[in-house]
Design a protein around this motif. Sequence first.
Motif, PDB file in Angstrom:
ATOM      1  N   ASN A 136       0.823  -1.203   0.000  1.00  0.00           N
ATOM      2  CA  ASN A 136       0.000   0.000   0.000  1.00  0.00           C
ATOM      3  C   ASN A 136       0.860   1.258   0.000  1.00  0.00           C
ATOM      4  OD1 ASN A 136      -3.149   0.510   0.497  1.00  0.00           O
ATOM      5  ND2 ASN A 136      -2.663  -1.638   0.970  1.00  0.00           N
ATOM      6  N   ALA A 137       1.912   1.242   0.810  1.00  0.00           N
ATOM      7  CA  ALA A 137       2.804   2.402   0.867  1.00  0.00           C
ATOM      8  C   ALA A 137       3.502   2.619  -0.473  1.00  0.00           C
ATOM      9  CB  ALA A 137       3.836   2.207   1.982  1.00  0.00           C
ATOM     10  N   LEU A 138       4.005   1.534  -1.069  1.00  0.00           N
ATOM     11  CA  LEU A 138       4.708   1.645  -2.342  1.00  0.00           C
ATOM     12  C   LEU A 138       3.759   2.074  -3.463  1.00  0.00           C
ATOM     13  CD1 LEU A 138       6.981  -1.543  -2.163  1.00  0.00           C
ATOM     14  CD2 LEU A 138       7.660   0.836  -1.735  1.00  0.00           C
ATOM     15  N   SER A 139       2.521   1.656  -3.396  1.00  0.00           N
ATOM     16  CA  SER A 139       1.546   2.033  -4.411  1.00  0.00           C
ATOM     17  C   SER A 139       1.198   3.514  -4.332  1.00  0.00           C
ATOM     18  CB  SER A 139       0.270   1.196  -4.266  1.00  0.00           C
ATOM     19  OG  SER A 139       0.538  -0.181  -4.482  1.00  0.00           O
ATOM     20  N   ALA A 140       1.355   4.105  -3.147  1.00  0.00           N
ATOM     21  CA  ALA A 140       1.047   5.528  -2.958  1.00  0.00           C
ATOM     22  C   ALA A 140       2.248   6.431  -3.218  1.00  0.00           C
ATOM     23  CB  ALA A 140       0.556   5.758  -1.527  1.00  0.00           C
ATOM     24  N   ALA A 141       3.438   5.846  -3.263  1.00  0.00           N
ATOM     25  CA  ALA A 141       4.670   6.625  -3.182  1.00  0.00           C
ATOM     26  C   ALA A 141       5.119   7.211  -4.510  1.00  0.00           C
ATOM     27  CB  ALA A 141       5.781   5.757  -2.617  1.00  0.00           C
ATOM     28  N   ASP A 142       5.857   8.306  -4.397  1.00  0.00           N
ATOM     29  CA  ASP A 142       6.646   8.806  -5.517  1.00  0.00           C
ATOM     30  C   ASP A 142       8.005   8.111  -5.547  1.00  0.00           C
ATOM     31  OD1 ASP A 142       4.913  10.966  -6.573  1.00  0.00           O
ATOM     32  OD2 ASP A 142       5.175  11.780  -4.566  1.00  0.00           O
ATOM     33  N   ALA A 143       8.549   7.836  -4.367  1.00  0.00           N
ATOM     34  CA  ALA A 143       9.889   7.254  -4.313  1.00  0.00           C
ATOM     35  C   ALA A 143      10.097   6.525  -2.992  1.00  0.00           C
ATOM     36  CB  ALA A 143      10.958   8.336  -4.488  1.00  0.00           C
ATOM     37  N   VAL A 144      11.101   5.657  -2.972  1.00  0.00           N
ATOM     38  CA  VAL A 144      11.440   4.855  -1.802  1.00  0.00           C
ATOM     39  C   VAL A 144      12.794   5.302  -1.268  1.00  0.00           C
ATOM     40  CG1 VAL A 144      11.692   2.521  -0.873  1.00  0.00           C
ATOM     41  CG2 VAL A 144      10.275   2.915  -2.900  1.00  0.00           C
ATOM     42  N   LEU A 145      12.862   5.476   0.030  1.00  0.00           N
ATOM     43  CA  LEU A 145      14.122   5.739   0.719  1.00  0.00           C
ATOM     44  C   LEU A 145      14.451   4.482   1.525  1.00  0.00           C
ATOM     45  CD1 LEU A 145      14.971   9.016   2.633  1.00  0.00           C
ATOM     46  CD2 LEU A 145      15.703   6.786   3.457  1.00  0.00           C
ATOM     47  N   VAL A 146      15.622   3.904   1.280  1.00  0.00           N
ATOM     48  CA  VAL A 146      15.968   2.610   1.871  1.00  0.00           C
ATOM     49  C   VAL A 146      17.082   2.772   2.897  1.00  0.00           C
ATOM     50  CG1 VAL A 146      16.648   0.233   1.413  1.00  0.00           C
ATOM     51  CG2 VAL A 146      15.434   1.529  -0.355  1.00  0.00           C
ATOM     52  N   PRO A 147      16.776   2.622   4.204  1.00  0.00           N
ATOM     53  CA  PRO A 147      17.842   2.558   5.203  1.00  0.00           C
ATOM     54  C   PRO A 147      18.511   1.186   5.132  1.00  0.00           C
ATOM     55  CG  PRO A 147      15.738   3.193   6.180  1.00  0.00           C
ATOM     56  CD  PRO A 147      15.459   2.614   4.838  1.00  0.00           C
ATOM     57  N   LEU A 148      19.830   1.174   5.144  1.00  0.00           N
ATOM     58  CA  LEU A 148      20.575  -0.076   4.982  1.00  0.00           C
ATOM     59  C   LEU A 148      21.656  -0.155   6.041  1.00  0.00           C
ATOM     60  CD1 LEU A 148      20.593  -2.452   2.870  1.00  0.00           C
ATOM     61  CD2 LEU A 148      22.541  -1.305   1.819  1.00  0.00           C
ATOM     62  N   GLN A 149      21.512  -1.124   6.943  1.00  0.00           N
ATOM     63  CA  GLN A 149      22.496  -1.301   8.001  1.00  0.00           C
ATOM     64  C   GLN A 149      23.793  -1.855   7.427  1.00  0.00           C
ATOM     65  OE1 GLN A 149      21.130  -3.816  11.145  1.00  0.00           O
ATOM     66  NE2 GLN A 149      22.920  -3.500  12.443  1.00  0.00           N
TER      67      GLN A 149
END
Length: 282
Positions: free
Chosen positions: A159-172
Amino acid sequence: MRSPVSDPASSAPTAAVSPRILVVANQKGGVGKTTTAINLGTALAAVGERVLIVDLDPQGNASTGLGVQRRAGQKSTYHVLIGEAKLANVIVDSGIPRLHCAPSTMDLLGAELELADFERKTHRLADAIAGLYRDNDPERTYSYVLVDCPPSLNLLTINALSAADAVLVPLQCEFFALEGLSQLIKTVERVKTSLNPRLTIQGVVLTMFDRRNKLSEQVADDVRSVLGDKVYQTVIPRNVRISEAPSYGKPVLLYDNACVGSQAYIRLASEIIRRERDLRAA
């Protein structure tokens, strides 16, 4: 140094007609998603942006990290997704100027099963955000919406990805970082193909970085060699003040504005704003 939440000069940017929707996502837990969402939101609000943080994680850490307490009978993002409340009616003031929160509750744990029979079950959040702007309420107008996702690639995250313009990915910065990232990238591509053609990866932020640990440097080099300039130059260090801040119901930028963790999130916000300006200018 000026407080990170003091009112800016009158030249502060005017909220956009529609928000830029950034989803903070990674199916791995403990990588700094919530910490990144609330501190990035605070930093953006500090420079005059109007920001809404949407908490889609049943654990509700983004809500409590902003000092929003859970109450019996409280309306939340769960009620928004199942159509029992408008998004505008669940939004609460975080106590930080220009930063609001749509809190979550444990009800979200059952949302995936309940949504299975709904029409547009993958677009419930997109429809709710669109409804927020149809209402044209100046008190509910934002330039950025940041969505904090659960640590899984379930229907809430879709649902979040379907609403989004872009994804910010935190990566440990750990050994299996790239393995988890590849799965998320595949999911993003599937969502882009079938549900949301405008979806992109805005960037990858390296978190829990320890310069004393050679593994951190190695992981950072590996990620940059694979993703290039998709990886932000700013890295978020391991910092005890970042870990302490949530127990006080505050972003680290309010808990200790001078610590290295706070300064890193301020630089990250600046870097994201520059990328957003470049995208708009392209």
